[in-house]
Design a protein around this motif. Sequence first.
Motif, PDB file in Angstrom:
ATOM      1  N   GLY A   1       0.835  -1.200   0.000  1.00 47.92           N
ATOM      2  CA  GLY A   1       0.000   0.000   0.000  1.00 47.92           C
ATOM      3  C   GLY A   1       0.866   1.244   0.000  1.00 47.92           C
ATOM      4  O   GLY A   1       2.064   1.183   0.337  1.00 47.92           O
ATOM      5  N   TYR A   2       0.273   2.356  -0.360  1.00 46.55           N
ATOM      6  CA  TYR A   2       1.059   3.592  -0.440  1.00 46.55           C
ATOM      7  C   TYR A   2       1.612   3.988   0.926  1.00 46.55           C
ATOM      8  O   TYR A   2       2.699   4.587   1.035  1.00 46.55           O
ATOM      9  CB  TYR A   2       0.190   4.722  -1.005  1.00 46.55           C
ATOM     10  N   ASP A   3       0.866   3.677   1.998  1.00 49.13           N
ATOM     11  CA  ASP A   3       1.300   4.078   3.330  1.00 49.13           C
ATOM     12  C   ASP A   3       2.421   3.216   3.874  1.00 49.13           C
ATOM     13  O   ASP A   3       2.905   3.450   4.986  1.00 49.13           O
ATOM     14  CB  ASP A   3       0.113   4.064   4.301  1.00 49.13           C
ATOM     15  N   ASP A   4       2.856   2.219   3.102  1.00 51.84           N
ATOM     16  CA  ASP A   4       4.006   1.421   3.526  1.00 51.84           C
ATOM     17  C   ASP A   4       5.329   2.134   3.254  1.00 51.84           C
ATOM     18  O   ASP A   4       6.367   1.750   3.800  1.00 51.84           O
ATOM     19  CB  ASP A   4       4.022   0.069   2.793  1.00 51.84           C
ATOM     20  N   LEU A   5       5.300   3.148   2.420  1.00 53.53           N
ATOM     21  CA  LEU A   5       6.523   3.841   2.019  1.00 53.53           C
ATOM     22  C   LEU A   5       6.377   5.342   2.290  1.00 53.53           C
ATOM     23  O   LEU A   5       5.421   5.968   1.828  1.00 53.53           O
ATOM     24  CB  LEU A   5       6.803   3.615   0.528  1.00 53.53           C
ATOM     25  N   PRO A   6       7.303   5.940   3.037  1.00 51.78           N
ATOM     26  CA  PRO A   6       7.210   7.378   3.351  1.00 51.78           C
ATOM     27  C   PRO A   6       7.225   8.262   2.101  1.00 51.78           C
ATOM     28  O   PRO A   6       6.594   9.325   2.096  1.00 51.78           O
ATOM     29  CB  PRO A   6       8.448   7.627   4.219  1.00 51.78           C
ATOM     30  N   ALA A   7       7.937   7.837   1.067  1.00 49.11           N
ATOM     31  CA  ALA A   7       7.989   8.647  -0.155  1.00 49.11           C
ATOM     32  C   ALA A   7       6.606   8.779  -0.789  1.00 49.11           C
ATOM     33  O   ALA A   7       6.238   9.854  -1.281  1.00 49.11           O
ATOM     34  CB  ALA A   7       8.976   8.032  -1.150  1.00 49.11           C
ATOM     35  N   PHE A   8       5.840   7.700  -0.760  1.00 48.98           N
ATOM     36  CA  PHE A   8       4.490   7.753  -1.320  1.00 48.98           C
ATOM     37  C   PHE A   8       3.554   8.570  -0.432  1.00 48.98           C
ATOM     38  O   PHE A   8       2.649   9.260  -0.931  1.00 48.98           O
ATOM     39  CB  PHE A   8       3.942   6.344  -1.507  1.00 48.98           C
ATOM     40  N   GLN A   9       3.742   8.493   0.874  1.00 51.66           N
ATOM     41  CA  GLN A   9       2.957   9.323   1.784  1.00 51.66           C
ATOM     42  C   GLN A   9       3.243  10.806   1.539  1.00 51.66           C
ATOM     43  O   GLN A   9       2.323  11.632   1.491  1.00 51.66           O
ATOM     44  CB  GLN A   9       3.272   8.962   3.232  1.00 51.66           C
ATOM     45  N   PHE A  10       4.517  11.137   1.378  1.00 48.87           N
ATOM     46  CA  PHE A  10       4.886  12.518   1.066  1.00 48.87           C
ATOM     47  C   PHE A  10       4.284  12.949  -0.264  1.00 48.87           C
ATOM     48  O   PHE A  10       3.826  14.094  -0.411  1.00 48.87           O
ATOM     49  CB  PHE A  10       6.415  12.642   1.022  1.00 48.87           C
ATOM     50  N   PHE A  11       4.245  12.051  -1.216  1.00 45.22           N
ATOM     51  CA  PHE A  11       3.670  12.355  -2.522  1.00 45.22           C
ATOM     52  C   PHE A  11       2.206  12.744  -2.392  1.00 45.22           C
ATOM     53  O   PHE A  11       1.760  13.748  -2.962  1.00 45.22           O
ATOM     54  CB  PHE A  11       3.823  11.143  -3.444  1.00 45.22           C
ATOM     55  N   VAL A  12       1.449  11.948  -1.651  1.00 45.62           N
ATOM     56  CA  VAL A  12       0.014  12.226  -1.498  1.00 45.62           C
ATOM     57  C   VAL A  12      -0.212  13.574  -0.832  1.00 45.62           C
ATOM     58  O   VAL A  12      -1.031  14.390  -1.281  1.00 45.62           O
ATOM     59  CB  VAL A  12      -0.658  11.101  -0.697  1.00 45.62           C
ATOM     60  N   ILE A  13       0.525  13.849   0.238  1.00 42.15           N
ATOM     61  CA  ILE A  13       0.349  15.107   0.967  1.00 42.15           C
ATOM     62  C   ILE A  13       0.753  16.300   0.096  1.00 42.15           C
ATOM     63  O   ILE A  13       0.038  17.303   0.002  1.00 42.15           O
ATOM     64  CB  ILE A  13       1.153  15.082   2.278  1.00 42.15           C
ATOM     65  N   ALA A  14       1.920  16.187  -0.539  1.00 43.66           N
ATOM     66  CA  ALA A  14       2.439  17.305  -1.332  1.00 43.66           C
ATOM     67  C   ALA A  14       1.541  17.605  -2.536  1.00 43.66           C
ATOM     68  O   ALA A  14       1.216  18.768  -2.806  1.00 43.66           O
ATOM     69  CB  ALA A  14       3.865  16.998  -1.794  1.00 43.66           C
ATOM     70  N   VAL A  15       1.132  16.582  -3.252  1.00 45.59           N
ATOM     71  CA  VAL A  15       0.300  16.804  -4.434  1.00 45.59           C
ATOM     72  C   VAL A  15      -1.082  17.316  -4.028  1.00 45.59           C
ATOM     73  O   VAL A  15      -1.697  18.117  -4.747  1.00 45.59           O
ATOM     74  CB  VAL A  15       0.207  15.515  -5.270  1.00 45.59           C
ATOM     75  N   ALA A  16      -1.585  16.875  -2.875  1.00 45.69           N
ATOM     76  CA  ALA A  16      -2.856  17.416  -2.386  1.00 45.69           C
ATOM     77  C   ALA A  16      -2.728  18.903  -2.070  1.00 45.69           C
ATOM     78  O   ALA A  16      -3.652  19.693  -2.343  1.00 45.69           O
ATOM     79  CB  ALA A  16      -3.309  16.649  -1.149  1.00 45.69           C
ATOM     80  N   ILE A  17      -1.585  19.308  -1.513  1.00 48.18           N
ATOM     81  CA  ILE A  17      -1.345  20.735  -1.256  1.00 48.18           C
ATOM     82  C   ILE A  17      -1.287  21.508  -2.572  1.00 48.18           C
ATOM     83  O   ILE A  17      -1.834  22.617  -2.691  1.00 48.18           O
ATOM     84  CB  ILE A  17      -0.042  20.919  -0.452  1.00 48.18           C
ATOM     85  N   VAL A  18      -0.629  20.927  -3.563  1.00 50.72           N
ATOM     86  CA  VAL A  18      -0.539  21.578  -4.879  1.00 50.72           C
ATOM     87  C   VAL A  18      -1.932  21.753  -5.483  1.00 50.72           C
ATOM     88  O   VAL A  18      -2.265  22.824  -6.023  1.00 50.72           O
ATOM     89  CB  VAL A  18       0.365  20.762  -5.820  1.00 50.72           C
ATOM     90  N   ALA A  19      -2.759  20.720  -5.403  1.00 54.64           N
ATOM     91  CA  ALA A  19      -4.122  20.813  -5.938  1.00 54.64           C
ATOM     92  C   ALA A  19      -4.927  21.878  -5.197  1.00 54.64           C
ATOM     93  O   ALA A  19      -5.688  22.640  -5.818  1.00 54.64           O
ATOM     94  CB  ALA A  19      -4.817  19.457  -5.840  1.00 54.64           C
ATOM     95  N   SER A  20      -4.757  21.952  -3.881  1.00 54.47           N
ATOM     96  CA  SER A  20      -5.477  22.970  -3.099  1.00 54.47           C
ATOM     97  C   SER A  20      -5.033  24.373  -3.504  1.00 54.47           C
ATOM     98  O   SER A  20      -5.863  25.294  -3.634  1.00 54.47           O
ATOM     99  CB  SER A  20      -5.236  22.755  -1.608  1.00 54.47           C
ATOM    100  N   TYR A  21      -3.732  24.541  -3.702  1.00 57.23           N
ATOM    101  CA  TYR A  21      -3.241  25.849  -4.143  1.00 57.23           C
ATOM    102  C   TYR A  21      -3.838  26.235  -5.493  1.00 57.23           C
ATOM    103  O   TYR A  21      -4.224  27.397  -5.707  1.00 57.23           O
ATOM    104  CB  TYR A  21      -1.713  25.842  -4.245  1.00 57.23           C
ATOM    105  N   LEU A  22      -3.908  25.291  -6.418  1.00 62.75           N
ATOM    106  CA  LEU A  22      -4.449  25.595  -7.736  1.00 62.75           C
ATOM    107  C   LEU A  22      -5.900  26.058  -7.646  1.00 62.75           C
ATOM    108  O   LEU A  22      -6.319  26.970  -8.376  1.00 62.75           O
ATOM    109  CB  LEU A  22      -4.329  24.364  -8.638  1.00 62.75           C
TER     110      LEU A  22
END
Length: 207
Positions: free
Chosen positions: A87-108
Amino acid sequence: MTKESTTIDVGEPSTVTKSSSHVVVDGKKKKGFVATATGGGAKRGLAIFDFLLRLGAIAVTIGAASVMYTAEETLPFFTQFLQFQAGYDDLPAFQFFVIAVAIVASYLVLSLPFSIIAIIRPLAVAPRLVLLICDTLVVTLNTSAAAAAASIVYLAHNGNPNTNWLPICQQFGDFCQNVSTAVVAASIAILFFIVLIIISAVALKRH
């Protein structure tokens, strides 16, 4: 006794010269007005294109975050005490991806009002400058998230013989396909941001 008459030549009325010079001045004003209207139309066209690109970037970033967030797969061969799951939550890089891209979408989404202001007032500098600065900052976050996730996706597909990291995509095919799709979508969003930054820079340069 004869009276001498004196004739005074007053020449051309000064109003003619003033009138002609006034026309020239008005001509300059008219030319300047036409140039301003043309420049405003070009800027409005760029602003409309900017708005459409932001809508596309919103769809892409939301899709990328959603696909990565739902990326999960459990292998069919497992017992009551042992199962293989990714799952994505097994890897910190994927967790960071979800959070960061969600922030980018919110900014847009939050940037849309500024883009609309740029359409209504194409000659305004402030909203375009705000978008240029914020887009430049946010694209770095988007790039870092895509790069971090891409490195893990590469290892999942190819592994690393030097560290005995085995590729897992042969077993977790659906999981790898989902995370790869999310990384590609985030990379497309980076291209959207590059175009947005260019549009803002061109619009500001025309002032």
